[in-house]
Design a protein around this motif. Structure first.
Motif, mmCIF file in Angstrom:
data_model
loop_
_atom_site.group_PDB
_atom_site.id
_atom_site.type_symbol
_atom_site.label_atom_id
_atom_site.label_comp_id
_atom_site.label_asym_id
_atom_site.label_seq_id
_atom_site.Cartn_x
_atom_site.Cartn_y
_atom_site.Cartn_z
ATOM 1 N N THR A 46 1.035 -1.343 -0.032
ATOM 2 C CA THR A 46 -0.078 0.090 -0.063
ATOM 3 C C THR A 46 0.920 1.104 -0.306
ATOM 4 O O THR A 46 2.072 1.229 0.518
ATOM 5 C CB THR A 46 -0.930 0.187 1.187
ATOM 6 O OG1 THR A 46 -0.028 -0.093 2.399
ATOM 7 C CG2 THR A 46 -1.707 -1.124 1.249
ATOM 8 N N LEU A 47 0.431 2.354 -0.455
ATOM 9 C CA LEU A 47 0.887 3.715 -0.494
ATOM 10 C C LEU A 47 0.694 4.274 0.623
ATOM 11 O O LEU A 47 -0.544 4.479 1.181
ATOM 12 C CB LEU A 47 0.590 4.447 -1.602
ATOM 13 C CG LEU A 47 1.114 4.139 -3.083
ATOM 14 C CD1 LEU A 47 0.875 4.819 -4.289
ATOM 15 C CD2 LEU A 47 2.822 4.080 -3.013
ATOM 16 N N ARG A 51 5.684 13.381 4.985
ATOM 17 C CA ARG A 51 5.834 14.743 4.773
ATOM 18 C C ARG A 51 6.804 14.605 3.525
ATOM 19 O O ARG A 51 6.848 15.398 2.801
ATOM 20 C CB ARG A 51 6.667 14.954 5.891
ATOM 21 C CG ARG A 51 5.744 15.581 7.085
ATOM 22 C CD ARG A 51 6.551 16.224 7.865
ATOM 23 N NE ARG A 51 5.537 16.774 8.846
ATOM 24 C CZ ARG A 51 6.069 17.425 10.054
ATOM 25 N NH1 ARG A 51 7.155 17.623 10.340
ATOM 26 N NH2 ARG A 51 5.017 17.766 10.837
ATOM 27 N N SER A 52 7.737 13.549 3.651
ATOM 28 C CA SER A 52 8.607 13.593 2.295
ATOM 29 C C SER A 52 8.134 12.852 0.996
ATOM 30 O O SER A 52 8.800 12.839 0.049
ATOM 31 C CB SER A 52 9.943 12.678 2.696
ATOM 32 O OG SER A 52 9.620 11.382 2.931
ATOM 33 N N GLY A 53 6.988 12.475 1.098
ATOM 34 C CA GLY A 53 6.196 12.107 -0.203
ATOM 35 C C GLY A 53 5.550 10.828 0.111
ATOM 36 O O GLY A 53 5.204 10.235 1.392
ATOM 37 N N ARG A 54 5.355 9.780 -0.967
ATOM 38 C CA ARG A 54 4.650 8.648 -0.594
ATOM 39 C C ARG A 54 5.629 7.547 -0.846
ATOM 40 O O ARG A 54 6.904 7.693 -1.436
ATOM 41 C CB ARG A 54 3.585 8.430 -2.094
ATOM 42 C CG ARG A 54 2.345 9.214 -1.848
ATOM 43 C CD ARG A 54 1.412 8.619 -2.879
ATOM 44 N NE ARG A 54 0.276 9.491 -2.782
ATOM 45 C CZ ARG A 54 -0.795 9.266 -3.561
ATOM 46 N NH1 ARG A 54 -0.935 8.456 -4.590
ATOM 47 N NH2 ARG A 54 -1.895 9.873 -3.258
ATOM 48 N N ARG A 55 5.267 6.592 0.138
ATOM 49 C CA ARG A 55 6.143 5.524 0.336
ATOM 50 C C ARG A 55 5.260 4.344 0.369
ATOM 51 O O ARG A 55 4.351 4.241 0.689
ATOM 52 C CB ARG A 55 7.019 5.545 1.711
ATOM 53 C CG ARG A 55 7.877 4.481 2.003
ATOM 54 C CD ARG A 55 8.415 4.738 3.139
ATOM 55 N NE ARG A 55 9.446 3.640 3.533
ATOM 56 C CZ ARG A 55 10.064 3.483 4.532
ATOM 57 N NH1 ARG A 55 9.770 4.222 5.727
ATOM 58 N NH2 ARG A 55 11.093 2.505 4.873
ATOM 59 N N VAL A 56 6.041 3.334 -0.167
ATOM 60 C CA VAL A 56 5.488 1.713 -0.399
ATOM 61 C C VAL A 56 5.608 1.005 0.987
ATOM 62 O O VAL A 56 6.776 1.219 1.593
ATOM 63 C CB VAL A 56 6.008 1.136 -1.448
ATOM 64 C CG1 VAL A 56 5.412 -0.266 -1.766
ATOM 65 C CG2 VAL A 56 5.816 1.402 -2.720
#
Length: 104
Positions: A46-47, A51-56
């Protein structure tokens, strides 16, 4: 629980060791402890918004033989030769060991 040999996959197990970084602080370098054979059950990726963006975000569940010496905090190389997961839970049952990992 009987583990079937054709379903087993080799998983490398690493310990997270700290070495002197050369300037300031310590550098974390994984050192290989060995390998185990396990049945691998991957969870759905899931994504996750950060704060730094999307992460898996994802993980796996491993089913090992009863005498496997895997501990919480160990690193595992499930999908390659380098460590890609961290062991967060170890449940010891009479016939097998169930290990939950999260992707790092």
């Amino acid at each position: 629980m009987q583990l079937t040999r054709r379903n087993l996959k080799r998983v490398n197990i690493y310990a997270d060791s700290a070495r002197d970084g050369g300037y300031v602080g310590k550098k974390h370098v994984p050192s290989m402890l060995g390998f185990v054979y396990a049945e691998v059950f991957p969870e759905k990726d899931t994504l996750e918004d950060m704060r730094s963006g999307r992460r898996v975000k994802g993980g796996t569940t491993l089913v090992l033989r009863r005498g496997a010496g895997v501990c919480c905090g160990d690193l595992a190389g499930i999908f390659g030769d380098r460590p890609d997961s961290k062991v967060v839970e170890v449940r010891r049952c009479p016939g097998h060991v169930t290990v939950r990992t999260v992707r790092i």
